[in-house]
Design a protein around this motif. Structure first.
Motif, PDB file in Angstrom:
ATOM      1  N   ALA A  67       0.834  -1.216   0.000  1.00  0.00           N
ATOM      2  CA  ALA A  67       0.000   0.000   0.000  1.00  0.00           C
ATOM      3  C   ALA A  67       0.861   1.256   0.000  1.00  0.00           C
ATOM      4  O   ALA A  67       0.478   2.281  -0.572  1.00  0.00           O
ATOM      5  CB  ALA A  67      -0.935  -0.002   1.207  1.00  0.00           C
ATOM      6  N   ARG A  68       2.038   1.192   0.611  1.00  0.00           N
ATOM      7  CA  ARG A  68       2.961   2.330   0.602  1.00  0.00           C
ATOM      8  C   ARG A  68       3.613   2.486  -0.770  1.00  0.00           C
ATOM      9  O   ARG A  68       3.895   3.601  -1.209  1.00  0.00           O
ATOM     10  CB  ARG A  68       4.045   2.149   1.664  1.00  0.00           C
ATOM     11  CG  ARG A  68       3.545   1.906   3.065  1.00  0.00           C
ATOM     12  CD  ARG A  68       2.876   3.093   3.741  1.00  0.00           C
ATOM     13  NE  ARG A  68       1.615   3.514   3.202  1.00  0.00           N
ATOM     14  CZ  ARG A  68       0.433   2.949   3.467  1.00  0.00           C
ATOM     15  NH1 ARG A  68       0.356   1.891   4.235  1.00  0.00           N
ATOM     16  NH2 ARG A  68      -0.683   3.430   2.963  1.00  0.00           N
ATOM     17  N   ILE A  69       3.866   1.354  -1.450  1.00  0.00           N
ATOM     18  CA  ILE A  69       4.426   1.425  -2.803  1.00  0.00           C
ATOM     19  C   ILE A  69       3.448   2.113  -3.744  1.00  0.00           C
ATOM     20  O   ILE A  69       3.834   2.916  -4.599  1.00  0.00           O
ATOM     21  CB  ILE A  69       4.770   0.007  -3.323  1.00  0.00           C
ATOM     22  CG1 ILE A  69       5.884  -0.620  -2.481  1.00  0.00           C
ATOM     23  CG2 ILE A  69       5.196   0.057  -4.799  1.00  0.00           C
ATOM     24  CD1 ILE A  69       6.167  -2.080  -2.819  1.00  0.00           C
ATOM     25  N   THR A  70       2.173   1.799  -3.593  1.00  0.00           N
ATOM     26  CA  THR A  70       1.149   2.333  -4.507  1.00  0.00           C
ATOM     27  C   THR A  70       0.460   3.588  -3.965  1.00  0.00           C
ATOM     28  O   THR A  70      -0.481   4.078  -4.593  1.00  0.00           O
ATOM     29  CB  THR A  70       0.084   1.257  -4.773  1.00  0.00           C
ATOM     30  OG1 THR A  70      -0.517   0.854  -3.532  1.00  0.00           O
ATOM     31  CG2 THR A  70       0.701   0.036  -5.437  1.00  0.00           C
ATOM     32  N   MET A  71       0.897   4.106  -2.832  1.00  0.00           N
ATOM     33  CA  MET A  71       0.242   5.262  -2.210  1.00  0.00           C
ATOM     34  C   MET A  71       0.321   6.475  -3.142  1.00  0.00           C
ATOM     35  O   MET A  71       1.404   6.920  -3.517  1.00  0.00           O
ATOM     36  CB  MET A  71       0.917   5.569  -0.874  1.00  0.00           C
ATOM     37  CG  MET A  71       0.300   6.731  -0.121  1.00  0.00           C
ATOM     38  SD  MET A  71       0.905   6.838   1.598  1.00  0.00           S
ATOM     39  CE  MET A  71       2.653   7.104   1.335  1.00  0.00           C
ATOM     40  N   PHE A  72      -0.838   7.009  -3.509  1.00  0.00           N
ATOM     41  CA  PHE A  72      -0.871   8.136  -4.433  1.00  0.00           C
ATOM     42  C   PHE A  72      -1.831   9.233  -3.992  1.00  0.00           C
ATOM     43  O   PHE A  72      -1.440  10.393  -3.857  1.00  0.00           O
ATOM     44  CB  PHE A  72      -1.246   7.658  -5.842  1.00  0.00           C
ATOM     45  CG  PHE A  72      -1.370   8.771  -6.835  1.00  0.00           C
ATOM     46  CD1 PHE A  72      -0.244   9.417  -7.319  1.00  0.00           C
ATOM     47  CD2 PHE A  72      -2.622   9.197  -7.280  1.00  0.00           C
ATOM     48  CE1 PHE A  72      -0.354  10.457  -8.238  1.00  0.00           C
ATOM     49  CE2 PHE A  72      -2.742  10.238  -8.184  1.00  0.00           C
ATOM     50  CZ  PHE A  72      -1.612  10.866  -8.670  1.00  0.00           C
ATOM     51  N   GLU A  73      -3.112   8.875  -3.750  1.00  0.00           N
ATOM     52  CA  GLU A  73      -4.128   9.901  -3.476  1.00  0.00           C
ATOM     53  C   GLU A  73      -3.753  10.785  -2.291  1.00  0.00           C
ATOM     54  O   GLU A  73      -3.873  12.011  -2.357  1.00  0.00           O
ATOM     55  CB  GLU A  73      -5.495   9.270  -3.219  1.00  0.00           C
ATOM     56  CG  GLU A  73      -6.046   8.450  -4.365  1.00  0.00           C
ATOM     57  CD  GLU A  73      -5.848   6.978  -4.128  1.00  0.00           C
ATOM     58  OE1 GLU A  73      -4.707   6.589  -3.778  1.00  0.00           O
ATOM     59  OE2 GLU A  73      -6.817   6.211  -4.286  1.00  0.00           O
TER      60      GLU A  73
END
Length: 291
Positions: free
Chosen positions: A222-228
Motif C-alpha cells: 500500500a505504501r508502494i502504490t500510495m498516491f491519493e
C-alpha cells in the motif's frame, strides 16, 4: 467417469483463467514490454532498450528519493502500523467492557475513501483553522504556526499520520487468526501455570504469524502504490520530502512519457514481488503453524 469430472473442472476454471489473462496477465505484459520503448500514447512505440531505466536511475535522483521515502514508510508500516492493528485485535479478542463499541468505531474510517481522508487532513493540518494547530495554541503555545503539508520539516510526518493508525485490515486479519486458535491450547497452558503474557508470547503470536506476515505485505505494498494521500495534499513536496514512486509514475504519464511511466510501473511490480518473497521467508508463511 474420471475424465468426465476432469472436463467439468476445466470448464469451471476457464472463466477465471480468461479473466486473469485479460485483466491481469496481458496488461502486466504490456507494461513490461513498453517499458523498453519510447511511446507518447499516439505515435508508434519505438524500441529503445534500457534508455528509460537509464533515465530513471542515472539522469536525476528522483528514484533514490522515492525509494528512501518508501523505505522509511515501509519501516513505519512494519513496526508501527501493523503492531498497532495487532494490538487492537488482541484487545478486542479479550472482549473487555465496550469492545463492541471500539470495534465499530475502529472500522468506520475504513469506509471513507482515501481521497476524502486527504481532504479532511488538509483541514486538520491547516495553520489558521486546523484542529491540530488550534489545539496546540490553546495549550499555551500561542505563537505556534506551522502549515504541516507545506513545511519540509513536517510534511513527511503529516503524510504518515494520514494512514499509520488506520489499521483495520490488520486488525481483521489478526483477529480472525486469534479466533481460529483452538481453546484447548489456552486451557492446557493455564493448567500448566502459564501467565496471560506467556500465552500471548508463546502460543498466540507464533500461531498468527501468517496473518501478521500478510498484514506486513499488504501494508508495505500500500505504501508502494500510495498516491491519493500525497497528490491531494503535498503533490510530493515541499521539495521532494514526500515524493514517492507512484507520483513519479504520474509525472511520466502527464508528460506523455508512457514508456518511462511503464518502466517505473515495472519497478513497482518488482518491488512488490520482492516484499512478498522477503516477508514470506521472514514469517515462514509457507510452513504450517501447527506442525
Amino acid at each position: 467417469m474420471y475424465k468426465y469430472n476432469k472436463l467439468w473442472v476445466y470448464l469451471f476454471i476457464l472463466p477465471t483463467l480468461l479473466v486473469f489473462l485479460t485483466f491481469y496477465f496481458v496488461p502486466i505484459l504490456t507494461v513490461f514490454t513498453t517499458g523498453f520503448m519510447e511511446w507518447n500514447g499516439f505515435n508508434t512505440a519505438k524500441f529503445i532498450g534500457f534508455d528509460n531505466y537509464k533515465m530513471i536511475f542515472l539522469d536525476d535522483n528522483s528514484i533514490i528519493v522515492s525509494l528512501m521515502n518508501l523505505l522509511k514508510w515501509s519501516l513505519i508500516a512494519a513496526f508501527i502500523h501493523v503492531p498497532f492493528g495487532a494490538l487492537v485485535a488482541f484487545i478486542i479478542f479479550k472482549r473487555p467492557v465496550g469492545w463492541r463499541f471500539v470495534r465499530g468505531v475502529f472500522m468506520i474510517p475504513n469506509v471513507i475513501a482515501v481521497s476524502a481522508w486527504a481532504i479532511i487532513y488538509r483541514f486538520i493540518f491547516n495553520d489558521q483553522m486546523g484542529l491540530l494547530n488550534n489545539f496546540i495554541r490553546k495549550l499555551g503555545f500561542t505563537n505556534f504556526h506551522t502549515n504541516w503539508f507545506f513545511d519540509q520539516q513536517y510534511a513527511f510526518s503529516a503524510i504518515s499520520l494520514t494512514w499509520v493508525f488506520y489499521a483495520v485490515i490488520v486488525t481483521l486479519l489478526v483477529l480472525s487468526d486469534l479466533m481460529a486458535i483452538p481453546k484447548e491450547l489456552h486451557e492446557a497452558a493455564k493448567i500448566d501455570g502459564a501467565t496471560e503474557a506467556q500465552i500471548h508470547w508463546r502460543i498466540n503470536l507464533p500461531l498468527i504469524r501468517g496473518s501478521l506476515g500478510t498484514a506486513v505485505i499488504l501494508s508495505i505494498i500500500a505504501r508502494i502504490t500510495m498516491f491519493e494521500a500525497i497528490f491531494l495534499t503535498t503533490k510530493g513536496g515541499p521539495g521532494n520530502s514526500t515524493y514517492n514512486i507512484s507520483v513519479m509514475l504520474y509525472d511520466g504519464i502527464i508528460n506523455y512519457q508512457f514508456g518511462y511511466a511503464n518502466a517505473v510501473a515495472t519497478i513497482m511490480i518488482i518491488l512488490g514481488i520482492g516484499v512478498l518473497a522477503i516477508t514470506t521467508k521472514v514469517f515462514k508463511m509457507n510452513k504450517s503453524v501447527y506442525n
